[in-house]
Write an enzyme that holds these catalytic residues in place. Structure first.
Site, PDB file in Angstrom:
ATOM      1  N   CYS A 191       0.824  -1.213   0.000  1.00 40.79           N
ATOM      2  CA  CYS A 191       0.000   0.000   0.000  1.00 40.79           C
ATOM      3  C   CYS A 191       0.853   1.256   0.000  1.00 40.79           C
ATOM      4  O   CYS A 191       1.944   1.274   0.539  1.00 40.79           O
ATOM      5  CB  CYS A 191      -0.860   0.042   1.257  1.00 40.79           C
ATOM      6  SG  CYS A 191      -1.631  -1.495   1.578  1.00 40.79           S
ATOM      7  N   GLY A 202       1.468 -16.978  -6.409  1.00 48.39           N
ATOM      8  CA  GLY A 202       1.456 -16.375  -7.735  1.00 48.39           C
ATOM      9  C   GLY A 202       1.110 -17.372  -8.820  1.00 48.39           C
ATOM     10  O   GLY A 202       1.936 -18.182  -9.216  1.00 48.39           O
TER      11      GLY A 202
END
Ligand SMILES: Cc1cc2nc3c(=O)[nH]c(=O)nc-3n(C[C@H](O)[C@H](O)[C@H](O)COP(=O)(O)OP(=O)(O)OC[C@H]3O[C@@H](n4cnc5c(N)ncnc54)[C@H](O)[C@@H]3O)c2cc1C
Ligand code: FES
Lengths: 304, 273
Positions: A131, A244
């Site tokens: 973030c 992933g």
């Protein structure tokens, strides 16, 4: 043969190495109709912030070649509503529960971590450092080794739980961030978060996502994730969780062989809500076929 | 509910240009499907397209031991293109029934359907059930399309409804102009507690319907579309803006809290289409 599938992730004991990636599994309850949640190594819930967040305006998702872009923008009910409304059901399952947390300032992260100290049924924290830091001009915590270390330390200082730090691939050298977070006390690392990308509507000449850019996930990013896990396991000594583009047990086994102690399954849950259980079953099959009685004997066995 | 299960293509045909009707042989679990609910569909034999595609249920029925589910769709991209090449005996993976369907009253004088293009699909299923379940209701349908060639499902809807009114953008059939215009001429007939309006179609159409009905004393439900990844409420990809109400308000999931919403609860002030 009795197969041992349990792994230890920096103090977090998992009965098998298959976890659900944050943001792809809601708060668990969305999937309870489709699989037995008790089978999972861990459920990692959607990222929690201090206050509830609405997230980004739609359109938020776009399909890409072998994957998808999302710009959901960390929509969530907030940490308090999570504890009151979601956790009571989750804590009843016989799998680890990991709370993924994020904030816009270092204090935010520490506050959320502190609130979760008293939440019965949370077994570990996963810190999303992708973030932007609102106090420091929006630089992502995860792309600066100093900031990444500071967030990690702030959470470690207040939390009673094992702390996993989730790394972003959108950096020049992921090993640098891995080293900084390890030095700051992280108990484990998980990688990779999504890769920033975009997609354009050529008829209207506008981005497909209202947010312009989004995070790429799905099988398209697996080779990148695998390479980064490989680099990081060769750099740090704390456990690494591979994330992933894992779609099946073969993909998951690649990560374990490279050296990840556990894996997280993300986008695949959207395509097949029962996929995690299939992966666990197929992993067991692989183990018995290969005569591996303890999954730990497979981890990090890559020959190069 | 089971995760994706196999469904065999029982038949598929092109109804009008670029529109296909596929009949799938599905498991008994689909028998309980309600009008307005949808299914997620993906190819069994290959992993392209990557994400499943959402489609409204056009009809569900049983014949002997078998349950059949119909989807009416328009080819718009690579997913629908791939589905259109399926032949009898081919296998699809399907998840459902999903979402919350239309509220069907137990008694009602007039059921008004307003369809834009392939938006007729869930409304036709609704019409079937209203005809079966509501005693003596008059079912009226307003249906619009780009042109005569794109008017789908006419024969079926004409078999159920007492009145079917048609509009085409190019005037090649019926009223020349939009279906909401066509509806507007008659709408005073339906502004009471004994009528229900249901609509499905492109966002601009629903937006103008919303304008027409603003503040009027009639219940109207719409079925919305958004891009979807999971269909089960997990990805948060499919949200629309809803004014606060019984589904909470804010950005709400079309796949879970919807796809059917009261038109008065949809926030058309920004972003939504
Ligand atoms: C609840 C629900 C019910 C639906 N019911 C039907 C139905 O009964 N019959 C039918 O023909 N279609 C229906 N749709 C729309 C259908 O899902 C899309 O047309 C389909 O996903 C397009 O896939 P594609 O790969 O062919 O197109 P893509 O290559 O994905 O996209 C081609 C074009 O279609 C648009 N599109 C893609 N997905 C959607 C979507 N979900 N909604 C609207 N536009 C989209 C894209 O923006 C693009 O312009 C429904 C959608 C939802 C959400
Ligand atoms: S499609 Fe995933 S939440 Fe609705």
């Amino acid at each position: 043969m009795k197969l041992k599938m349990g792994v230890d992730i920096g103090g977090l004991a998992l009965k098998n190495p298959v976890m659900t990636a944050s943001g792809t599994f809601g708060y668990g309850e969305e999937y309870s109709d489709y699989l037995d949640l008790n089978r999972l190594g861990a459920v990692i819930v959607k990222g929690l912030s201090l206050k509830p967040r609405d997230g980004n305006p739609p359109p938020r998702i776009m399909e890409t070649a072998s994957g998808m872009l999302n710009a959901v923008g960390l929509q969530n009910v907030g940490v308090r509503a999570f504890i009151d409304d979601k956790l009571p059901r989750l804590r009843r399952i016989d799998s680890a529960v990991v709370a993924n947390i994020f904030g816009e300032t270092i204090e935010d992260y520490a506050n959320v971590a502190e609130i979760l100290n008293d939440a019965e049924g949370v077994d570990a924290l996963e810190v999303n450092i992708s973030c932007p830091n609102v106090k420091r001009g929006g630089v992502a915590f995860g792309s600066d080794p100093v900031l990444a270390g500071e967030v990690t330390r702030a959470v470690k200082n207040v939390s009673r739980l094992p702390v996993i730090v989730k790394l972003t691939p959108n950096v020049t050298d992921i090993t640098e961030i891995a080293r900084a977070t390890e030095a700051a006390g992280a108990d484990a690392l998980s990688l990779i978060n999504t890769i920033t990308g975009m997609s354009v509507d050529i008829e209207k000449k506008v981005p497909h996502l209202e947010n312009v850019t989004g995070g790429l996930s799905g099988p398209a990013i697996k080779p990148v994730a695998l390479r980064m896990v490989w680099e990081v396991v060769n750099t740090v000594s704390i456990p690494v969780i591979g994330v992933g583009g894992i779609m099946n047990a073969r993909d998951a086994l690649e990560f374990l062989i490279v050296g990840a102690k556990a894996v997280q399954v993300g986008t695949a849950n959207f395509i097949n809500p029962g996929v995690t259980v299939d992966i666990i079953d197929d992993m067991r099959k692989y183990m018995s076929e290969k005569g591996i009685n303890d999954i730990n004997n497979l981890i990090g066995t890559l020959e190069v | 509910m089971k995760p994706y299960i196999s469904a065999t293509v029982f038949s598929q045909r092109e109804t009008v240009g670029g529109h296909f009707l596929v009949v799938l042989k599905v498991s008994d679990s689909f028998r309980e499907s309600l009008p307005g609910q949808f299914v997620m569909v993906r190819m069994k034999s290959c992993d392209q397209p990557f994400l499943s595609r959402p489609f409204s249920i056009y009809s569900v029925y049983s014949h002997g031991k078998n349950t059949f589910l119909e989807i009416l769709y328009k080819v718009v991209g690579k997913g629908t293109e791939a589905f259109s090449r399926l032949r009898e005996g081919d296998i699809l993976n399907i998840l459902g029934p999903l979402g919350k369907g239309f509220d069907i009253p137990s008694e009602c004088d007039k059921i008004v359907l307003i369809a834009g293009g392939v938006g007729i699909a869930p409304l036709s299923f609704l019409a079937e059930r209203c005809e079966r379940d509501i005693n003596g209701a008059e079912i009226v349908c307003y249906i619009g399309a780009g042109s005569l060639e794109a008017l789908v499902s006419l024969d079926r809807i004409e078999g159920i409804c007492s009145v079917v009114k048609i509009s085409t953008d190019d005037g090649s059939w019926g009223h020349a102009g939009s279906v909401t215009e066509l509806f507007r001429r008659d709408m005073e007939l339906y502004m009471d507690n004994d009528s229900r309006i249901y609509s499905c179609g492109p966002n601009p159409m629903l937006r103008s319907l919303n304008k027409l009905l603003k503040g009027r004393p009639v219940a109207c439900q719409v079925s919305l579309e958004e891009r979807m990844a999971c269909g089960i409420g997990a990805c948060l990809g499919c949200v629309v803006k809803i004014k606060s109400g019984d589904v909470g308000g804010g950005l709400v999931r079309v796949c879970k809290e919807g796809p059917v919403f009261d038109i008065s609860s949809v926030d058309y002030s920004e972003h939504n289409g």
